[in-house]
Design an enzyme around this catalytic site. Structure first.
Site, PDB file in Angstrom:
ATOM      1  N   HIS A  63     -17.389   6.658 -11.374  1.00 16.38           N
ATOM      2  CA  HIS A  63     -16.719   5.471 -10.827  1.00 16.38           C
ATOM      3  C   HIS A  63     -17.800   4.521 -10.333  1.00 16.38           C
ATOM      4  O   HIS A  63     -18.498   4.794  -9.361  1.00 16.38           O
ATOM      5  CB  HIS A  63     -15.795   5.875  -9.678  1.00 16.38           C
ATOM      6  N   CYS A  84       4.670   7.241   2.774  1.00 12.81           N
ATOM      7  CA  CYS A  84       4.291   5.851   2.534  1.00 12.81           C
ATOM      8  C   CYS A  84       4.412   5.611   1.036  1.00 12.81           C
ATOM      9  O   CYS A  84       5.218   6.235   0.367  1.00 12.81           O
ATOM     10  CB  CYS A  84       2.885   5.563   3.060  1.00 12.81           C
TER      11      CYS A  84
END
Length: 705
Positions: free
Chosen positions: A627, A28
């Site tokens: 994060h 992908c």
């Protein structure tokens, strides 16, 4: 030393268990997708340590994904070109199929209620979709020619053009002249027969020897008679073994290869059943060609062109005796004529009209179809830009430019519309609207429709050739905007297709975040870390004097909480990449305030401009990523106030940023703050402390170098 001299592609193949263990391989946007014979043979730890590999994500059964990042296409190509893969290529490449082919095969397994209609459109789509690139390239050349023609720089319709401009014509004519060969090849692949057999059968009707049969001066048995259609070529018939054969020009006749390959598939597969398998290589192609070339030359070729001719004559009659119906019918049927190649004979009819009448009556209503087509493409462009679909945005941008400036619908049709079944019904409403405006306007103005005084592609640049011009402008505008708004508000995908895209896009963006994080060393740019970041090329870590481990540095034994809140394990973090531990082991913290501090002492390796992600490296080499929130990069820094800079030295507990939790929650994003040790696999110990409430500065991960 062996690892140094072995490429990333070779190491990946080795660590998944060798070429023989690869049942299929596709990719992908960022990942290699392996279907293995035995997943137990894959060495996931070795894969994870392979240079260029950003992570390994096991799937159900024997499926395995290897995260590469932006370089995935190059790595995939290297793998497929490895000598070790030569014998395994049919299996490894999915039978020589591309990733798009594999996805098309998957779609073919999920037929709707009208399976025959789905199969028909799938056949058309698979026959033309691989040609999108060259069609788009040729169309842009035509658009350039149309612009020059519109401004009077050169007359591209002139018979005595300079040699340079004739040469320019060869650039785009090559694509359309040999289009039947390419269609035959792709259609054969779509029906699972040898594509080169289909190519060769069609090529036989386009060779100089076949064309020579139409010349009575070279072939004494050939007889030519005038064509009843004005300006059309003479009808030439050659005596072939006592049987009359009509010789036609099949350049651009894509309807012929579509019919031919459908018949060829029956012959080819019948031959496969009747002939022993050890003789297939020679005798299946031999029998297919020896049967299908004569059948195509004597029957299918003339039949295909005859159907187109009859259709053109019927439309001429209809415009004469029922102009109101004709104005609506043309834009309604054109979306079905173009993919079948039946629109090519109409071009000859348009030229015949100009020659005999001095004007053409087909191009005006045809413009309604074209602009409905372009309106649908424009809606797809807006949706793809809004949803960050890079591939579809590029496709629709090129198709829209070729359409509006060159009047070319094929890139839109083959690249977009035939791929998504929701487009056609909405686009047809736009076609009907444009045709109805011409029909009603013609009645009110007492004209026989919209006329064109020359042959041209219906684009923005050729509007002045149509009369009445204002009626034509209203019609194409109505067609464009009706199709545009119907698709913009109704989407061009089904709910399942839309959900599948969102999942793949989010995964790709997370993988690119992983890629950016893994290469975030002082010599590289560190901005953009986090889900949704732009892709950066994969690269090996670059040593830095600032970030290099210091021999005398005290060992890092723990990572502390950057925010106060409740600590959960990565399994409970709503992000697939973090939860898979592809970035490393760590924890999630459900924050109760917006003060973010350094979890370790060291150097700031990355500081996202948006303030949602920070990468730190201790003096003894522990790499930690903080994060803040899930998908908060989309806030573009809103609600984040950054207090540090890249390469800055910090001590555990120093302020990194102030965040407004209310802004994050109001925007619909999860504020869970993730803390992971990026180089988990190189450390002796990384042990999270979960299911506890902590204040900023409390230990959350125990480490040992």
């Amino acid at each position: 030393m062996a690892a140094t001299n072995t490429s990333t592609a070779e190491q990946i193949v080795e660590h998944v268990g060798g070429a023989a263990n690869i049942a299929s391989l596709t990719h992908c946007a960022t990942r290699l997708r392996f279907e293995l014979v035995d997943a137990g043979k894959a060495d996931q730890k070795a894969l994870d340590k392979t240079p260029g590999v950003l992570g390994v994500v096991p799937q159900g059964g024997d499926r395995l994904q290897v995260v590469i990042g932006g370089a995935v296409q190059g790595v995939f190509t290297e793998i497929m070109n490895l000598p070790a893969m030569a014998g395994a290529k049919p299996a490894a490449a999915g039978g020589g199929q591309s990733d798009a082919d594999v996805k098309a095969a998957a779609r073919a397994k999920a037929r709707g209620k009208n399976a025959w209609l789905d199969a028909f459109f799938e056949y058309l789509s698979n026959s033309f979709r691989p040609l999108l690139g060259v069609l788009l390239g040729a169309s842009l050349v035509i658009a350039f020619a149309a612009i020059l023609d519109a401004f009077g720089v050169v007359d591209f319709r002139a018979a005595d053009k300079p040699a340079g401009w004739i040469f320019v014509d060869t650039i785009w004519r090559a694509v359309f002249y040999f289009l039947p060969l390419a269609v035959a090849y792709n259609a054969s692949k779509a029906l699972n027969i040898d594509p080169w057999v289909g190519f060769s059968v069609m090529a036989a009707l386009m060779t100089p020897d076949f064309v020579k049969l139409a010349n009575p001066e070279l072939v004494t048995s050939t007889v030519c008679t005038p064509n009843p259609i004005p300006s059309a070529a003479d009808i030439c018939t050659a005596d072939v073994f006592g049987i009359p054969m009509t010789i036609n020009d099949y350049s651009g006749a894509v309807f012929v290869p579509l019919i031919m390959v459908a018949v060829l598939a029956l012959v080819y597969k019948t031959a496969q059943r009747l002939i022993p398998s050890n003789l297939h290589l020679v005798f299946v192609p031999f029998l297919s060609m020896i049967i299908m070339v004569p059948v195509s030359a004597f029957l299918i070729g003339p039949l295909g062109l005859w159907i187109g001719t009859i259709l053109g004559q019927g439309l001429s009659w209809l415009n004469t005796f029922a102009p109101f119906i004709f104005a609506i019918l043309i834009p309604m049927v054109y979306p079905f004529l173009v993919p079948l190649g039946l629109h090519w004979p109409l071009n000859a009819l348009m030229l015949a009209n100009l020659d005999s009448l001095g004007y053409d009556f087909i191009q005006g209503p045809m413009g309604a179809w074209n602009f409905a087509c372009f309106g649908a493409t424009a809606a797809v462009l807006v949706i793809s830009a809004r949803e960050r679909d890079l591939e579809m945005r590029q496709t629709s941008t090129g198709a829209l430019v070729a359409g509006l400036l060159g009047g070319i619908s094929e890139p839109s049709l083959y690249g977009i519309h035939l791929r998504f079944k929701r487009i056609y019904p909405r686009m047809l409403v736009g076609c009907f609207t444009g045709g109805a405006i011409i029909a009603v306007g013609s009645l009110l103005l007492r004209t026989d429709g919209v006329r064109a005084n020359t042959f041209a592609f219906t684009s923005l640049l050729t509007i002045p050739i149509f009369s009445p011009t204002f009626l034509y402008v209203i019609a194409i505008a109505g067609a464009f905007f009706v199709a545009f708004f119907l698709i913009l508000f109704g989407d061009y995908r089904t709910a399942e297709e839309r959900d599948a895209f969102h999942a793949e896009r989010d995964q790709a963006e997370a993988d690119r975040a992983l890629e950016a994080t893994r290469v975030a060393e002082p010599a590289l740019e560190g901005a953009g870390v986090g889900a949704g970041a732009a892709a950066a090329p994969a690269a090996a870590a670059v040593p830095s004097a600032v970030a290099a481990p210091v021999a005398s540095a005290s060992p890092t034994t723990e990572v502390v909480a950057p925010v106060a809140g409740h600590v959960v394990g990565l399994d409970d973090v709503p992000d697939k990449v973090f939860a898979s531990r592809a970035l490393g082991e760590g924890v999630g913290i459900q924050p109760i305030d917006g003060r973010v501090v350094a979890p370790v002492s060291g150097t700031m390796m990355t500081v996202a401009e948006t303030g949602h992600a920070f990468g730190l490296k201790t003096d003894d080499g522990v790499e930690v990523l903080v994060h803040v929130g899930i998908d908060t990069v989309r806030l573009d820094g809103r609600g984040f106030t950054v207090a540090v800079a890249k390469d800055q030295r910090v001590t555990a507990g120093d302020l990194l940023a102030e965040i407004d939790l209310g802004v994050i929650k109001d925007a619909g994003y999860d504020p869970t703050t993730i803390v992971v040790v990026l180089n988990t696999l190189t450390l002796a110990k990384v042990a999270p402390r979960t299911n506890i409430d902590v204040a900023a500065g409390d230990a959350i991960i125990d480490t040992s170098v």
